[in-house]
Scaffold this motif. Structure first.
Motif, PDB file in Angstrom:
ATOM      1  N   HIS A   8      -2.226  -8.683  -3.478  1.00  0.00           N
ATOM      2  CA  HIS A   8      -2.219  -7.716  -2.166  1.00  0.00           C
ATOM      3  C   HIS A   8      -1.024  -7.726  -1.729  1.00  0.00           C
ATOM      4  O   HIS A   8      -0.993  -6.468  -1.521  1.00  0.00           O
ATOM      5  CB  HIS A   8      -2.723  -9.411  -1.376  1.00  0.00           C
ATOM      6  CG  HIS A   8      -3.794  -9.467  -0.964  1.00  0.00           C
ATOM      7  ND1 HIS A   8      -4.596  -8.586  -0.115  1.00  0.00           N
ATOM      8  CD2 HIS A   8      -4.838  -9.473  -1.938  1.00  0.00           C
ATOM      9  CE1 HIS A   8      -5.741  -9.586   0.454  1.00  0.00           C
ATOM     10  NE2 HIS A   8      -5.958  -9.541  -0.936  1.00  0.00           N
ATOM     11  N   MET A   9      -0.225  -8.194  -2.110  1.00  0.00           N
ATOM     12  CA  MET A   9       1.327  -7.292  -2.270  1.00  0.00           C
ATOM     13  C   MET A   9       1.931  -7.564  -2.933  1.00  0.00           C
ATOM     14  O   MET A   9       3.194  -6.724  -3.242  1.00  0.00           O
ATOM     15  CB  MET A   9       1.963  -8.701  -0.904  1.00  0.00           C
ATOM     16  CG  MET A   9       1.981  -8.799   0.426  1.00  0.00           C
ATOM     17  SD  MET A   9       3.062  -8.896   1.794  1.00  0.00           S
ATOM     18  CE  MET A   9       4.139  -7.903   1.642  1.00  0.00           C
ATOM     19  N   PHE A  10       1.957  -8.867  -4.349  1.00  0.00           N
ATOM     20  CA  PHE A  10       2.469  -8.364  -5.488  1.00  0.00           C
ATOM     21  C   PHE A  10       1.328  -8.110  -6.019  1.00  0.00           C
ATOM     22  O   PHE A  10       0.200  -8.945  -6.725  1.00  0.00           O
ATOM     23  CB  PHE A  10       2.721  -9.750  -5.858  1.00  0.00           C
ATOM     24  CG  PHE A  10       3.174  -9.430  -7.726  1.00  0.00           C
ATOM     25  CD1 PHE A  10       4.727  -9.195  -7.944  1.00  0.00           C
ATOM     26  CD2 PHE A  10       2.593 -10.208  -8.648  1.00  0.00           C
ATOM     27  CE1 PHE A  10       5.045  -9.685  -8.949  1.00  0.00           C
ATOM     28  CE2 PHE A  10       3.126 -10.640  -9.317  1.00  0.00           C
ATOM     29  CZ  PHE A  10       4.469  -9.398 -10.131  1.00  0.00           C
ATOM     30  N   ARG A  11       1.114  -6.668  -6.677  1.00  0.00           N
ATOM     31  CA  ARG A  11       0.014  -6.060  -6.854  1.00  0.00           C
ATOM     32  C   ARG A  11      -0.093  -5.347  -8.667  1.00  0.00           C
ATOM     33  O   ARG A  11       0.556  -5.184  -8.894  1.00  0.00           O
ATOM     34  CB  ARG A  11      -0.912  -4.900  -6.305  1.00  0.00           C
ATOM     35  CG  ARG A  11      -1.448  -5.441  -4.805  1.00  0.00           C
ATOM     36  CD  ARG A  11      -1.817  -4.004  -4.367  1.00  0.00           C
ATOM     37  NE  ARG A  11      -0.348  -3.178  -4.137  1.00  0.00           N
ATOM     38  CZ  ARG A  11       0.720  -3.478  -3.576  1.00  0.00           C
ATOM     39  NH1 ARG A  11       0.519  -4.250  -2.870  1.00  0.00           N
ATOM     40  NH2 ARG A  11       1.171  -2.667  -3.490  1.00  0.00           N
ATOM     41  N   ASP A  28       3.519  -3.495  -8.712  1.00  0.00           N
ATOM     42  CA  ASP A  28       3.170  -2.824  -7.188  1.00  0.00           C
ATOM     43  C   ASP A  28       4.293  -4.285  -6.758  1.00  0.00           C
ATOM     44  O   ASP A  28       3.136  -4.940  -6.590  1.00  0.00           O
ATOM     45  CB  ASP A  28       2.531  -1.855  -7.298  1.00  0.00           C
ATOM     46  CG  ASP A  28       2.936  -0.879  -5.971  1.00  0.00           C
ATOM     47  OD1 ASP A  28       4.490  -0.613  -5.664  1.00  0.00           O
ATOM     48  OD2 ASP A  28       2.012  -0.693  -5.339  1.00  0.00           O
ATOM     49  N   GLY A  29       5.047  -3.320  -6.071  1.00  0.00           N
ATOM     50  CA  GLY A  29       4.924  -5.364  -5.024  1.00  0.00           C
ATOM     51  C   GLY A  29       6.447  -6.091  -4.967  1.00  0.00           C
ATOM     52  O   GLY A  29       6.712  -6.572  -4.522  1.00  0.00           O
ATOM     53  N   CYS A  30       6.729  -5.338  -6.117  1.00  0.00           N
ATOM     54  CA  CYS A  30       8.277  -6.199  -6.836  1.00  0.00           C
ATOM     55  C   CYS A  30       9.191  -6.272  -5.707  1.00  0.00           C
ATOM     56  O   CYS A  30       9.133  -5.123  -5.406  1.00  0.00           O
ATOM     57  CB  CYS A  30       8.524  -6.474  -7.997  1.00  0.00           C
ATOM     58  SG  CYS A  30       9.717  -7.387  -8.520  1.00  0.00           S
ATOM     59  N   LEU A 349       4.710 -13.508  -1.048  1.00  0.00           N
ATOM     60  CA  LEU A 349       4.859 -12.691  -0.234  1.00  0.00           C
ATOM     61  C   LEU A 349       4.420 -12.413   0.948  1.00  0.00           C
ATOM     62  O   LEU A 349       5.141 -12.211   2.201  1.00  0.00           O
ATOM     63  CB  LEU A 349       4.693 -11.448  -0.979  1.00  0.00           C
ATOM     64  CG  LEU A 349       5.968 -11.308  -2.201  1.00  0.00           C
ATOM     65  CD1 LEU A 349       5.911 -10.206  -3.225  1.00  0.00           C
ATOM     66  CD2 LEU A 349       8.173 -11.324  -2.360  1.00  0.00           C
ATOM     67  N   ARG A 350       2.947 -12.930   1.012  1.00  0.00           N
ATOM     68  CA  ARG A 350       2.190 -12.840   2.695  1.00  0.00           C
ATOM     69  C   ARG A 350       2.843 -13.862   2.769  1.00  0.00           C
ATOM     70  O   ARG A 350       2.463 -13.263   4.083  1.00  0.00           O
ATOM     71  CB  ARG A 350       1.138 -13.461   1.746  1.00  0.00           C
ATOM     72  CG  ARG A 350       0.095 -12.137   0.281  1.00  0.00           C
ATOM     73  CD  ARG A 350      -0.617 -12.446   0.380  1.00  0.00           C
ATOM     74  NE  ARG A 350      -1.699 -12.191   1.078  1.00  0.00           N
ATOM     75  CZ  ARG A 350      -3.645 -12.609   0.100  1.00  0.00           C
ATOM     76  NH1 ARG A 350      -3.511 -12.887  -1.437  1.00  0.00           N
ATOM     77  NH2 ARG A 350      -4.310 -12.463   1.052  1.00  0.00           N
TER      78      ARG A 350
ATOM     79  N   MET C   9      -1.220  -6.496   6.390  1.00  0.00           N
ATOM     80  CA  MET C   9      -0.745  -7.116   6.706  1.00  0.00           C
ATOM     81  C   MET C   9      -1.299  -7.247   8.812  1.00  0.00           C
ATOM     82  O   MET C   9      -1.696  -8.384   8.385  1.00  0.00           O
ATOM     83  CB  MET C   9       0.460  -7.320   6.590  1.00  0.00           C
ATOM     84  CG  MET C   9       0.976  -7.751   5.735  1.00  0.00           C
ATOM     85  SD  MET C   9       1.750  -8.981   5.027  1.00  0.00           S
ATOM     86  CE  MET C   9       1.940 -10.107   5.007  1.00  0.00           C
ATOM     87  N   GLY C 353       7.803  -9.309   4.780  1.00  0.00           N
ATOM     88  CA  GLY C 353       7.204  -9.689   3.507  1.00  0.00           C
ATOM     89  C   GLY C 353       8.075  -9.429   1.748  1.00  0.00           C
ATOM     90  O   GLY C 353       8.396 -10.652   1.075  1.00  0.00           O
ATOM     91  N   GLN C 354       7.703  -7.890   1.714  1.00  0.00           N
ATOM     92  CA  GLN C 354       8.034  -8.070   0.305  1.00  0.00           C
ATOM     93  C   GLN C 354      10.012  -7.667   0.086  1.00  0.00           C
ATOM     94  O   GLN C 354      10.762  -7.594  -0.578  1.00  0.00           O
ATOM     95  CB  GLN C 354       7.851  -6.117  -0.295  1.00  0.00           C
ATOM     96  CG  GLN C 354       7.635  -6.024  -1.126  1.00  0.00           C
ATOM     97  CD  GLN C 354       6.070  -6.098  -1.388  1.00  0.00           C
ATOM     98  OE1 GLN C 354       5.319  -5.182  -0.779  1.00  0.00           O
ATOM     99  NE2 GLN C 354       5.276  -6.196  -2.745  1.00  0.00           N
TER     100      GLN C 354
END
Lengths: 358, 358, 358, 358
Positions: A8-11, A28-30, A349-350, C9, C353-354
């Protein structure tokens, strides 16, 4: 439908076929400002790489990963990280026959049925070669998790031969070609698997992955539970047929008292007296080690013939020549670790976004 | 983080706490022009309803579902379907004690750790009461799948007592309070579970769910594989610790020839000679029955005391009074069926969108 | 397809038809431990409620919101928040005619074409009644954003009559039935809109929404840019045909120097000398006020007949009787504010979150 | 947060920085068995390519696209399609200065504020170079839509100079360097833009995109409305500040009768007498042409100095040397077409999955 993204956030989105020009993924999302270079990823790929012993496929590829975006002067920037591995040893002549027949146990028939077309070379998209990108993404996920989280995997069963649980020693895992945590099982497996290989047969395996140092509170109830996401992630690995968390199927035979993980206070901290739950309650991490196990079926590619059918609708006998792992479960160890890392990074991350700091 | 939606095209969002005013779900993405009324949903809820034998909780609620949107003159309209069940038998006095202590095996500590607050009444959001809405959504999913797809579940193990596989008879499932497909196991389970209940203990179970008539081609490789989505869906059910597809963990001990599902042509159709794969190859349905099994741990609520800790940080002994299932796995049978139905309905719509007709 | 959820989110799923038994929404992903009760939501619903002047529809409903989950002892718990409003004044007799004809400008024909069925009563799902739930969700979003973020909307144009920008006074917005920030425009609009109403006609409007106190850094490039998400969210409001950020369409006629928002340092802070960009650069908030404007077309329901067609395929003249807003744009003001609040709350949680803390 | 994917069933993930080694995208969810080769994509990239006239940046790159996966023997396979363009003319020496200062109107400050790090070379991830991958993905989307759907864009305004609407001729669009549909505006723009360029200034523009042949029924109410998704997609293009559908902002000044698109039957078909709605009602396509317009602000990179601040917190004057488009809106024409194509392809697949065939 095709759906090649998870998290979701780390995709992570992977692409590529076994015998196409390259394989790759986009992470994506790192988060930004993490040190990252090819040298942080390559060692994990090397652990998964084929051709390192007689028990894995003899396909030899350097599997050199290249970071094509998302890193600037050695640091992540928060933008998508593109990782690419060129395919160098494709040898598509080995696989010409499978264009016309469906190999039992493989995805050939299913892909043909779904899409009406398939890249049959080496299994195309359904090849375990795709897992190289999972391992690469997992290396990035480890950077997100930081040094406080340690994720390790081991092979605990090949065929009917299980390790001795009381002999478990993580230090042994890197000392043998099986990722075995028990040195006494190594000669047993060597002999057994040698015979399997000579017979042109194959065999299944069980892998266990443990994550230590995971903070409590990770997990997104109800439909993003940490154990549910882990189960989906591990089951998505090629040839996996079963997943369990903590004591898993064994808990069906437990009574309530046998299953309960008693707690007490110690120096102001909650201490658990056992970990039947595998570190997850209500879909949320408890602070105990996260423990997952998964079963990998025998390699479907074998020299022993199996009755099957052809694209033309005729009965055939399928023998899969070429280079194959007699026990594909061995190389699934680093893949399982990678999936654990990706799921945990995503949930970290979530959790941080919605509930607070790590 | 909280995440209470599952599915991509057939999407279910559930809400509600065990002792709040109501529970409900929103089913979004249901195709239009399907006949649907409360009478299509209620029978499935009735199967899951507690208080039907001495082996399930004595909480008595009619669990009457109300359709609040998305249906017009008896037909779905393609707009979101809101389903609501008012909570009528809340009796929160039974649960007052658990406000101050963490019940081992329950989500109490994990929720407190994550959110810093929890609705402790009856387990709040983490209560198995939420699964009523899964069953309601599953009934809608069955309308999407149509009559050609048949989904059935059965209990196959309680404690160490397994059914006789050679005596499997689907017609028996509705004839006993255990959803047992084997009449000979019923007296065994009655006696065993009666003793467990009298001892104030509990025990685990294994459920098997089978879907017949599923067309080939469903599944969204690589990260929406049908088996991966099923594993996640089943693992998300309360108290589930393990999931397997087809022969599952047993395949680890198989050799390749033992595991291979041979095929031959019969009247122009591909026929499989076995179904070790459980109807899924490469994450895609093959046309064979989809077979999944999952383990449910023993009910964590028991009269037998377990050492634990309190919100105030003190060592305590936890005894959970009130009304509980000695084997929560029994009522998980209709829940498992419902999750199978929802996953298949979602994949049917995904497949139809991207690849072609059902 | 039907898709009734927005946000990543902070996710809002709405359901319900204009003349169904109820409407509602589920707000998932709200952080825990925020004080929340019906009294925090109701005032926003009251601002949107019809029947408050002769310029809005005379449908009279109390629109009393009920929190059905996710709040325990006055605090959010981190679990999904279910909000429900029962429909009380449905008077479906007013709408009987529209079952057989397609009202120009309304969704009637489009829904029929897509779904082959529609709940024609009051527009069914496509009714602006759905926006009540956006306003309710927006009230929750404001709690997430906290008191430091102030979101206000105003009506800036009705027909060809625009406010005087130099007379803008936020305090006036609550003092007239138009949400007008300029007291001098009020009598102009009253006279103009009175004539429109008497003629059985309708007219369009422009709304401006401003968010102050938004921290820099919100926005998820490239495909979750803050301005892109805002544009989608505002365009999703019924009858909206255009959205602009900052100076919007006017920037097409600017030269580079005219458009540039110059900066300088002041007390260690970056100060902007203008805000043509509307507080967003590269899809990310800059710390300046976020400014968005959107156009609402004239109410399509009118007493003036328009040529149209019937379900039976005949030419007809459509006159829409019943209770309608002559300028539906007026009540879009609180809806626009709510969408701004929801988008910002979502991005706040994503950012946290990120990338780090708020 | 970073979020670089758009679409639900036709999903595009882009990656890459302006001066990184390469840029690319992954198109996931493309149906199988569509003919596709680099030759289907390259012409669209060539239309967007810089350096083709004195009115676009002199950066010269062949922008040769390479298909790395998802296509087998000239046909799509249903697996993810990876498209990559190597960056060849990076000349990073041009951009060295911007490492230390924030260019007004650019994303420099916003990225630094969000991520605490940025790849400043050529704007890094926020560079319009990313739009090359949108154009590539749009070419794939056109294959999904098929020949029955025609998507065309045109430039309709530069600065204060608008085209003559009554002179609109699609055939002219390819005959001039502005994508102008009006030959009489060409010399006006040439002279105007020439002066702007010589002054080291820049100017904004308006683009119109029209899709013909779109079937009725596409759109996913309420939060995936076709117009909402289009608005988000177009607003996500670099430098876009406003989007409108159909008559857009003009409808605010309309009365109901002026805005109504009357209908009548003709040969058994519903015929519209006007298209103020731009082909979308209730978020669903009506079968009329889909019409969208968007405004692009002036290029922020200019030779005219603007007051700004430095990374070190000092007041500076920023002059952006290097190669820049005086009107970046020109090259936004093929980008707008591509976004329209991607949104329509996504909605086509969504519609087909849930409601029926195309």
């Amino acid at each position: 439908m095709s759906y090649n993204t998870f998290g979701h956030m780390f995709r992570v989105t992977t692409w590529g076929e076994s015998h196409g020009p390259a394989i790759g993924c986009v992470v994506d999302g790192c988060p930004p400002r993490l040190a990252l270079s090819e040298q942080d990823i390559q060692p994990f790929l090397d652990r998964r790489r084929p051709g390192q012993s007689s028990f894995t496929t003899q396909r030899r590829e350097p599997d050199m990963v290249r970071i094509c975006s998302g890193v600037f002067e050695g640091m992540t920037t928060g933008t998508p990280i593109s990782l690419i591995i060129e395919n160098t040893d494709q040898r598509s002549r080995d696989y010409g026959e499978i264009a016309q027949t469906f190999r039992p146990g493989h995805a050939d028939l299913a892909y043909q049925s779904k899409y009406g077309i398939r890249d049959y070379r080496g299994g195309g998209r359904s090849s375990a070669r795709e897992t190289a990108m999972r391992v690469a993404a997992g290396a990035v996920a480890r950077r997100v998790l930081g040094d406080g989280v340690r994720i390790r995997g081991a092979l605990v069963q090949i065929g009917q031969h299980e390790i001795g649980r009381n002999r478990w020693n993580w230090d042994e895992v890197g000392q043998n070609p099986f990722f075995a945590p028990d040195p006494e099982i190594v000669p047993v497996w060597e002999e057994y698997l040698g015979a399997i290989r000579k017979a042109g047969s194959s065999v299944g395996a069980v892998i266990e992955v443990v994550a230590e140092g995971v903070p409590s509170g990770l997990g997104a109830p109800i439909y993003g539970k940490l154990d549910a996401d882990l189960a989906g992630a591990l089951m998505s690995i090629n040839a996996v047929k079963a997943v369990e968390i903590g004591d898993g199927f064994a808990t069906a035979a437990y009574t309530g008292p046998e299953n309960a993980d008693a707690m007490h206070m110690h120096d102001g901290q909650v201490m658990f007296e056992s970990n039947h739950a595998g570190g997850i309650l209500g879909g949320i991490s408890t602070g105990q080690p996260i423990v997952a196990r998964f079963a990998v079926k025998p390699t479907s590619s074998m020299l022993i013939p199996v009755p099957s059918v052809s694209l033309a609708g005729e009965d055939v006998q399928v023998v899969t020549k070429g280079r194959h792992d007699p026990c594909v479960g061995i190389r699934a160890v680093p893949v399982g670790e990678a999936m654990m890392a990706c799921v945990l990074a995503d949930h970290l991350l979530r959790h941080r976004g919605q509930v607070g700091d790590f």
